[in-house]
Write a protein that holds these residues in place. Structure first.
Motif, PDB file in Angstrom:
ATOM      1  N   TYR A  14       0.841  -1.206   0.000  1.00 53.24           N
ATOM      2  CA  TYR A  14       0.000   0.000   0.000  1.00 53.24           C
ATOM      3  C   TYR A  14       0.874   1.255   0.000  1.00 53.24           C
ATOM      4  O   TYR A  14       0.596   2.218  -0.723  1.00 53.24           O
ATOM      5  CB  TYR A  14      -0.906  -0.026   1.223  1.00 53.24           C
ATOM      6  N   SER A  15       1.941   1.241   0.801  1.00 56.45           N
ATOM      7  CA  SER A  15       2.856   2.391   0.854  1.00 56.45           C
ATOM      8  C   SER A  15       3.476   2.640  -0.516  1.00 56.45           C
ATOM      9  O   SER A  15       3.614   3.794  -0.957  1.00 56.45           O
ATOM     10  CB  SER A  15       3.956   2.146   1.892  1.00 56.45           C
ATOM     11  N   ALA A  16       3.849   1.552  -1.191  1.00 57.11           N
ATOM     12  CA  ALA A  16       4.446   1.695  -2.516  1.00 57.11           C
ATOM     13  C   ALA A  16       3.426   2.212  -3.535  1.00 57.11           C
ATOM     14  O   ALA A  16       3.752   3.025  -4.405  1.00 57.11           O
ATOM     15  CB  ALA A  16       5.014   0.352  -2.978  1.00 57.11           C
ATOM     16  N   GLN A  17       2.190   1.757  -3.411  1.00 51.91           N
ATOM     17  CA  GLN A  17       1.138   2.224  -4.314  1.00 51.91           C
ATOM     18  C   GLN A  17       0.870   3.718  -4.154  1.00 51.91           C
ATOM     19  O   GLN A  17       0.534   4.404  -5.115  1.00 51.91           O
ATOM     20  CB  GLN A  17      -0.159   1.444  -4.053  1.00 51.91           C
ATOM     21  N   VAL A  43      11.218   8.865   1.739  1.00 55.41           N
ATOM     22  CA  VAL A  43      11.735   9.378   3.012  1.00 55.41           C
ATOM     23  C   VAL A  43      10.624  10.054   3.802  1.00 55.41           C
ATOM     24  O   VAL A  43      10.512   9.882   5.021  1.00 55.41           O
ATOM     25  CB  VAL A  43      12.905  10.354   2.776  1.00 55.41           C
ATOM     26  N   GLU A  44       9.764  10.834   3.112  1.00 50.41           N
ATOM     27  CA  GLU A  44       8.643  11.488   3.789  1.00 50.41           C
ATOM     28  C   GLU A  44       7.706  10.438   4.396  1.00 50.41           C
ATOM     29  O   GLU A  44       7.234  10.582   5.529  1.00 50.41           O
ATOM     30  CB  GLU A  44       7.848  12.354   2.801  1.00 50.41           C
ATOM     31  N   ILE A  45       7.456   9.370   3.646  1.00 53.32           N
ATOM     32  CA  ILE A  45       6.553   8.323   4.127  1.00 53.32           C
ATOM     33  C   ILE A  45       7.180   7.592   5.316  1.00 53.32           C
ATOM     34  O   ILE A  45       6.517   7.365   6.343  1.00 53.32           O
ATOM     35  CB  ILE A  45       6.210   7.347   2.994  1.00 53.32           C
ATOM     36  N   ASP A  46       8.451   7.224   5.192  1.00 56.07           N
ATOM     37  CA  ASP A  46       9.113   6.526   6.298  1.00 56.07           C
ATOM     38  C   ASP A  46       9.166   7.389   7.547  1.00 56.07           C
ATOM     39  O   ASP A  46       8.874   6.933   8.660  1.00 56.07           O
ATOM     40  CB  ASP A  46      10.532   6.110   5.888  1.00 56.07           C
ATOM     41  N   ASN A  47       9.556   8.656   7.390  1.00 50.15           N
ATOM     42  CA  ASN A  47       9.640   9.542   8.550  1.00 50.15           C
ATOM     43  C   ASN A  47       8.275   9.762   9.185  1.00 50.15           C
ATOM     44  O   ASN A  47       8.150   9.824  10.421  1.00 50.15           O
ATOM     45  CB  ASN A  47      10.249  10.882   8.153  1.00 50.15           C
ATOM     46  N   ALA A  48       7.240   9.877   8.362  1.00 49.01           N
ATOM     47  CA  ALA A  48       5.895  10.083   8.904  1.00 49.01           C
ATOM     48  C   ALA A  48       5.486   8.925   9.808  1.00 49.01           C
ATOM     49  O   ALA A  48       4.911   9.132  10.887  1.00 49.01           O
ATOM     50  CB  ALA A  48       4.888  10.245   7.764  1.00 49.01           C
ATOM     51  N   MET A  49       5.789   7.703   9.416  1.00 46.72           N
ATOM     52  CA  MET A  49       5.400   6.549  10.225  1.00 46.72           C
ATOM     53  C   MET A  49       6.279   6.409  11.467  1.00 46.72           C
ATOM     54  O   MET A  49       5.795   5.979  12.527  1.00 46.72           O
ATOM     55  CB  MET A  49       5.461   5.268   9.385  1.00 46.72           C
ATOM     56  N   LYS A  50       7.536   6.775  11.354  1.00 49.72           N
ATOM     57  CA  LYS A  50       8.421   6.713  12.527  1.00 49.72           C
ATOM     58  C   LYS A  50       8.055   7.787  13.538  1.00 49.72           C
ATOM     59  O   LYS A  50       8.011   7.531  14.743  1.00 49.72           O
ATOM     60  CB  LYS A  50       9.888   6.856  12.087  1.00 49.72           C
ATOM     61  N   PRO A  76       8.006   2.029   6.366  1.00 46.01           N
ATOM     62  CA  PRO A  76       7.672   0.900   5.476  1.00 46.01           C
ATOM     63  C   PRO A  76       8.792   0.516   4.506  1.00 46.01           C
ATOM     64  O   PRO A  76       9.065  -0.679   4.321  1.00 46.01           O
ATOM     65  CB  PRO A  76       6.451   1.421   4.711  1.00 46.01           C
ATOM     66  N   PHE A  77       9.445   1.495   3.897  1.00 44.09           N
ATOM     67  CA  PHE A  77      10.475   1.171   2.906  1.00 44.09           C
ATOM     68  C   PHE A  77      11.767   0.710   3.585  1.00 44.09           C
ATOM     69  O   PHE A  77      12.497  -0.130   3.048  1.00 44.09           O
ATOM     70  CB  PHE A  77      10.712   2.374   1.991  1.00 44.09           C
ATOM     71  N   GLU A  78      12.019   1.230   4.781  1.00 43.63           N
ATOM     72  CA  GLU A  78      13.154   0.727   5.567  1.00 43.63           C
ATOM     73  C   GLU A  78      12.883  -0.712   5.994  1.00 43.63           C
ATOM     74  O   GLU A  78      13.794  -1.563   5.992  1.00 43.63           O
ATOM     75  CB  GLU A  78      13.378   1.617   6.787  1.00 43.63           C
ATOM     76  N   LEU A  79      11.648  -1.003   6.376  1.00 42.68           N
ATOM     77  CA  LEU A  79      11.276  -2.379   6.741  1.00 42.68           C
ATOM     78  C   LEU A  79      11.416  -3.316   5.554  1.00 42.68           C
ATOM     79  O   LEU A  79      11.876  -4.455   5.690  1.00 42.68           O
ATOM     80  CB  LEU A  79       9.830  -2.399   7.243  1.00 42.68           C
ATOM     81  N   GLY A 130      18.631  -3.801 -11.321  1.00 44.43           N
ATOM     82  CA  GLY A 130      19.779  -4.280 -10.544  1.00 44.43           C
ATOM     83  C   GLY A 130      19.861  -3.791  -9.121  1.00 44.43           C
ATOM     84  O   GLY A 130      20.867  -4.027  -8.440  1.00 44.43           O
ATOM     85  N   HIS A 131      18.819  -3.146  -8.620  1.00 45.69           N
ATOM     86  CA  HIS A 131      18.849  -2.615  -7.249  1.00 45.69           C
ATOM     87  C   HIS A 131      18.240  -3.619  -6.276  1.00 45.69           C
ATOM     88  O   HIS A 131      17.238  -4.267  -6.579  1.00 45.69           O
ATOM     89  CB  HIS A 131      18.087  -1.293  -7.182  1.00 45.69           C
ATOM     90  N   THR A 132      18.844  -3.721  -5.109  1.00 44.82           N
ATOM     91  CA  THR A 132      18.378  -4.684  -4.115  1.00 44.82           C
ATOM     92  C   THR A 132      17.838  -4.018  -2.851  1.00 44.82           C
ATOM     93  O   THR A 132      17.489  -4.692  -1.883  1.00 44.82           O
ATOM     94  CB  THR A 132      19.531  -5.628  -3.709  1.00 44.82           C
ATOM     95  N   SER A 133      17.785  -2.681  -2.836  1.00 43.90           N
ATOM     96  CA  SER A 133      17.263  -1.971  -1.668  1.00 43.90           C
ATOM     97  C   SER A 133      16.812  -0.575  -2.085  1.00 43.90           C
ATOM     98  O   SER A 133      17.262  -0.043  -3.109  1.00 43.90           O
ATOM     99  CB  SER A 133      18.327  -1.870  -0.570  1.00 43.90           C
ATOM    100  N   PHE A 134      15.922   0.004  -1.278  1.00 44.62           N
ATOM    101  CA  PHE A 134      15.461   1.367  -1.535  1.00 44.62           C
ATOM    102  C   PHE A 134      16.468   2.397  -1.010  1.00 44.62           C
ATOM    103  O   PHE A 134      16.498   3.532  -1.480  1.00 44.62           O
ATOM    104  CB  PHE A 134      14.108   1.610  -0.871  1.00 44.62           C
ATOM    105  N   TYR A 135      17.243   1.992  -0.005  1.00 43.79           N
ATOM    106  CA  TYR A 135      18.243   2.874   0.590  1.00 43.79           C
ATOM    107  C   TYR A 135      19.625   2.232   0.439  1.00 43.79           C
ATOM    108  O   TYR A 135      19.754   1.009   0.410  1.00 43.79           O
ATOM    109  CB  TYR A 135      17.993   3.082   2.088  1.00 43.79           C
ATOM    110  N   LYS A 136      20.644   3.062   0.380  1.00 40.29           N
ATOM    111  CA  LYS A 136      22.008   2.560   0.494  1.00 40.29           C
ATOM    112  C   LYS A 136      22.827   3.611   1.228  1.00 40.29           C
ATOM    113  O   LYS A 136      22.540   4.816   1.170  1.00 40.29           O
ATOM    114  CB  LYS A 136      22.623   2.259  -0.869  1.00 40.29           C
TER     115      LYS A 136
END
Length: 798
Positions: free
Chosen positions: A375-378, A388-395, A404-407, A438-444
């Motif tokens: 849902y977060s991705a949608q 980042v805005e979405i992750d920070n909002a939930m934290k 969500p994206f860190e999870l 070729g990406h394996t994560s949203f953050y690096k």
């Protein structure tokens, strides 16, 4: 152009409006609190001869709300005295005051028609350039001002505080279609720097960011629970710390929020989303509507998903069976997956361990986590432009440890997407494309830098000079020296920071050694020193376990050595020839306080709970705590003609009753704040502001502190203090052992058996501390208190 904010007006004196006013007052902003004029008198008002025209009646809603702020727990005010910065009024008599303030915040009922009417009234007296905002949790910002002028629209936006405003970090800023970009930028900076908030920019969509995703997650949890027959306790066991979320998990959180409030928020999304799929998930279950109809709305009404009752054994917590709507005693839940999560270190490892197991609760965890991630991705691009805005909002808004994206990164992006697709779930195209590239994560991360997914490529997170991350600096190899308990870190501009990182940051030999080594290192190579860390708490005191072991082994020379080393190390810090600033946060107790008091200045976090609490374990402060408060009293009243006794009585009560400040500001009430000390509202800026204080002292030509003589109240003052303790004992307020401890404390604070007005050295006071401390260590009841705290987390009353 827009005004710089120095004054404000909050319209709506309910729980949220008054709490926002309290937070503004706490950061130094004078504000009006306005509400409607009542249309009837109470019996008391009539008996007092008041009329509907009397100011007391016309302003009573706001006046009552301000009075309630002083009684509310947790306290909305940093200090009760800050309530004086709030002026009560009403929207008829004081409407014109809105023309004079710099910021007007609307916090009235969540109805579009009411808000539109109020904003029309505001514009009738509005001064161009004044910023106006709404604290709505979900009503459209654009619809609210659809009938307002373009100039008004340019200065209007949403500022959605989370409740309670003092404690919740998140502030969602929602620009309207015509909001001036400079206004958005200014408010973002103002709310972060002055209000201490974590700001995210949200789009004008139903419930914005945090409530949209958070409500979705809660509704998905209820759906899974009702479909599969899970109990309240089972859901709580999975959706709390095991998934990197607060202990309140799902249903304790809902009880705290209020089920009626939650239903309103969920209904708002249901009414405004367009797809049948979303409407289905936001459909309010019948059982929830029935609970609200019965008044089972949570803590405010005494029962919700939980109910507290009293029986023969005392208080008991009952949990609701959603199938029968009957309450029963809570049951403990355990499983291999939950135990694996508990054993893992760090949120990422806990969640991965939980969902990777093969049992009922691992399946539940996956079925609850998966829809939230999808849902977060949608919603990316719809509710916010950045992950980042979405992750920070939930934290910041729901106190999740990871967004969500860190999870998603934590559980393995590629592997989890494969599992989702194998189970027939539709994964958003941008996620699949990202993986295909070729990406394996949203953050690096790289040393000193973090990058995140943004429109098909990695984008660096902008670093702010005001935010100094000790963790990041350590990753950049900025550690100067280190041992198991502490590290000295180069934080730039030739300033070093001493970071505690022992268990609970308790002070033991390792930290004392590092303080001593740090002083030598900074003396030779740096301009000054900051004491700060990023632990959950700054410091909970000295290493009590080590001390008790030495006591139980009758190693009295070693006990004396431990205390003497602590005292000597604190004095080395105090008489250091370079400036030192301590930056405590959260729990700063006992030895933690004694580590701060030698500093030239203390930069308190606004949320600092500061106190000398040693009497709770049958001891008195002996790392310089008693000496420092006696010195503060002596310096506060330097004239020998001034009576020290009232001030010493206050310190005796503060330490004797183990009082702890309720905030950084509240340390002033307890007598711990010195003239040069200050409070930092934004926790993220704490190390930076402490560093700036060191630089200012260095630039001004710092002069080392010299040993000072302390004027004491002496034997007559001690008798007064001991009489107070005797009276408490006779009244049954303290135990016989409490009275013994109080007698030792009185002896030390008074300066021993010397005439009143005698001047003594700091070392003399330290010797008194150590002697009294050692004698109390030999008391069996003190040892019982120490043992109880270590084994149960609570000090026994004996």
């Amino acid at each position: 152009m827009h005004k710089k904010i120095r004054t404000a007006a909050v319209i709506g004196s309910g729980v949220m409006g008054s709490a926002i006013a309290a937070h503004l007052a706490g950061v130094g902003i004078s504000c009006w609190l306005l509400d409607i004029v009542p249309n009837s008198l109470t019996a008391e008002e009539g008996a007092a001869g008041l009329s509907l025209q009397h100011p007391k009646v016309r302003n009573k809603l706001a006046t009552g709300a301000i009075a309630k702020l002083k009684k509310t727990n947790p306290a909305p005010l940093y200090s009760e005295v800050f309530a004086d910065r709030i002026t009560p009024g009403n929207l008829e008599d004081h409407l014109g005051e809105l023309a004079k303030v710099d910021w007007i915040i609307e916090v009235v009922v969540e109805r579009l028609d009411v808000k539109k009417s109020l904003l029309a009234t505001i514009e009738s007296v509005w001064t161009p350039g004044t910023i106006v905002s709404s604290n709505t949790s979900g009503i459209s910002i654009n619809e609210m001002v659809s009938d307002r002028s373009d100039a008004f629209k340019a200065h209007f936006l949403g500022t959605h505080f989370f409740n309670p405003p003092r404690y919740m970090k998140l502030l969602e800023i929602i620009p309207g279609e015509q909001t001036n970009a400079e206004v958005v930028q200014y408010m973002s900076e103002f709310c972060e720097k002055i209000l201490g908030k974590g700001v995210v920019i949200a789009k004008d969509t139903p419930n914005f960011i945090a409530n949209r995703i958070g409500t979705y997650g809660l509704m998905a949890t209820l759906s899974e629970m009702l479909e599969k027959g899970y109990t309240v306790e089972e859901i709580e066991a999975v959706t709390g710390p095991a998934m990197g979320r607060p202990k309140s998990a799902t249903f304790r959180t809902l009880d705290l929020v209020g089920l009626d409030t939650f239903v309103h928020v969920a209904q708002n999304v249901y009414d405004h989303v367009n797809t049948e799929e979303e409407k289905k998930i936001f459909h309010i279950p019948d059982v929830l509507r029935e609970m609200v109809a019965r008044g089972w709305t949570g803590e405010k009404n005494g029962q919700g998903f939980y109910k507290k009752v009293k029986d023969e054994s005392g208080k008991q917590i009952l949990a609701l069976n959603l199938a029968t709507l009957e309450y029963a005693p809570t049951k403990k839940v355990s499983s291999a997956s939950l135990e694996a999560s508990k054993a893992a270190k760090g949120t990422a490892a806990k969640v991965k361990a939980l969902i990777s197991a093969n049992d009922r609760y691992a399946e539940l965890a996956w079925n609850l986590l998966k829809p939230v991630l999808l849902y977060s991705a949608q919603l990316l691009g719809e509710i916010a432009d950045s992950i980042v805005e979405i992750d920070n909002a939930m934290k910041w808004g729901f106190n999740w440890n990871l967004g969500p994206f860190e999870l998603w990164d934590a559980i393995g992006l590629v592997k989890s997407v494969q599992r989702m697709e194998s189970e027939g779930n539709l994964v958003p195209g941008w996620v699949k494309e990202w993986i295909a590239n070729g990406h394996t994560s949203f953050y690096k991360s790289e040393p000193g830098s973090t990058f995140y997914y943004s429109e098909g490529k990695y984008k660096g997170i902008e670093s702010k000079p005001e935010i100094i991350s000790l963790k990041s600096l350590k990753e950049q190899n900025k550690v100067i020296i280190s041992n198991s308990g502490a590290s000295l870190i180069d934080i730039g501009d030739d300033i070093a920071c001493l970071e505690f990182h022992s268990n609970n940051n308790a002070i033991g030999e390792d930290i004392l050694s590092m303080i001593s080594r740090s002083v030598d290192e900074v003396r030779n190579n740096y301009r000054g020193l900051v004491l700060a860390n990023e632990g959950r708490h700054f410091c909970v005191g000295a290493n009590l376990m080590l001390l008790l072991m030495e006591i139980q082994d009758d190693e009295w020379d070693e006990v004396n050595h431990i205390i003497k080393t602590f005292q000597d190390t604190m004095m080395k810090l105090k008489w250091f020839e370079k400036p030192v600033v301590a930056a405590p946060h959260s729990m700063t107790l006992g030895g933690g306080v004694e580590a701060c008091l030698p500093a030239d200045q203390i930069a308190f976090s606004a949320e600092t709970y500061f106190g000398l609490v040693e009497v709770g374990v049958g001891l008195i402060p002996a790392g310089g705590g008693c000496k420092e408060v006696a010195l503060m009293a002596s310096k506060h009243l330097p004239n020998p003609e001034h009576d020290l006794q009232p001030l010493m009585n206050q310190y005796f009560e503060t330490i004797g009753m183990a009082k702890v400040s309720t905030s950084g500001h509240d340390t002033k009430r307890l007598g711990f704040m010195r003239s040069g000390d200050f409070v930092v509202v934004n926790q993220d800026y704490r190390v930076y502001e402490a560093k700036q204080a060191v630089l200012r002292m260095d630039a001004a030509g710092y002069k080392v502190q010299l040993p000072e003589k302390i004027r004491v109240v002496g034997d007559t003052g001690k008798a007064i203090l001991q009489t107070a303790a005797y009276t408490m004992r006779q009244g049954g307020y303290i135990s016989k052992h409490d009275q013994l401890i109080a007698g030792k404390l009185a002896h030390v604070l008074a300066g021993g058996n010397v005439p009143a007005g005698t001047y003594v050295t700091e070392q003399y006071m330290l010797d008194l501390e150590r002697e009294a401390f050692m004698s109390l260590c030999g008391e069996p009841k003190t040892q019982q208190r120490m043992q109880s705290l270590l084994t149960t987390g609570k000090a026994v009353r004996n």
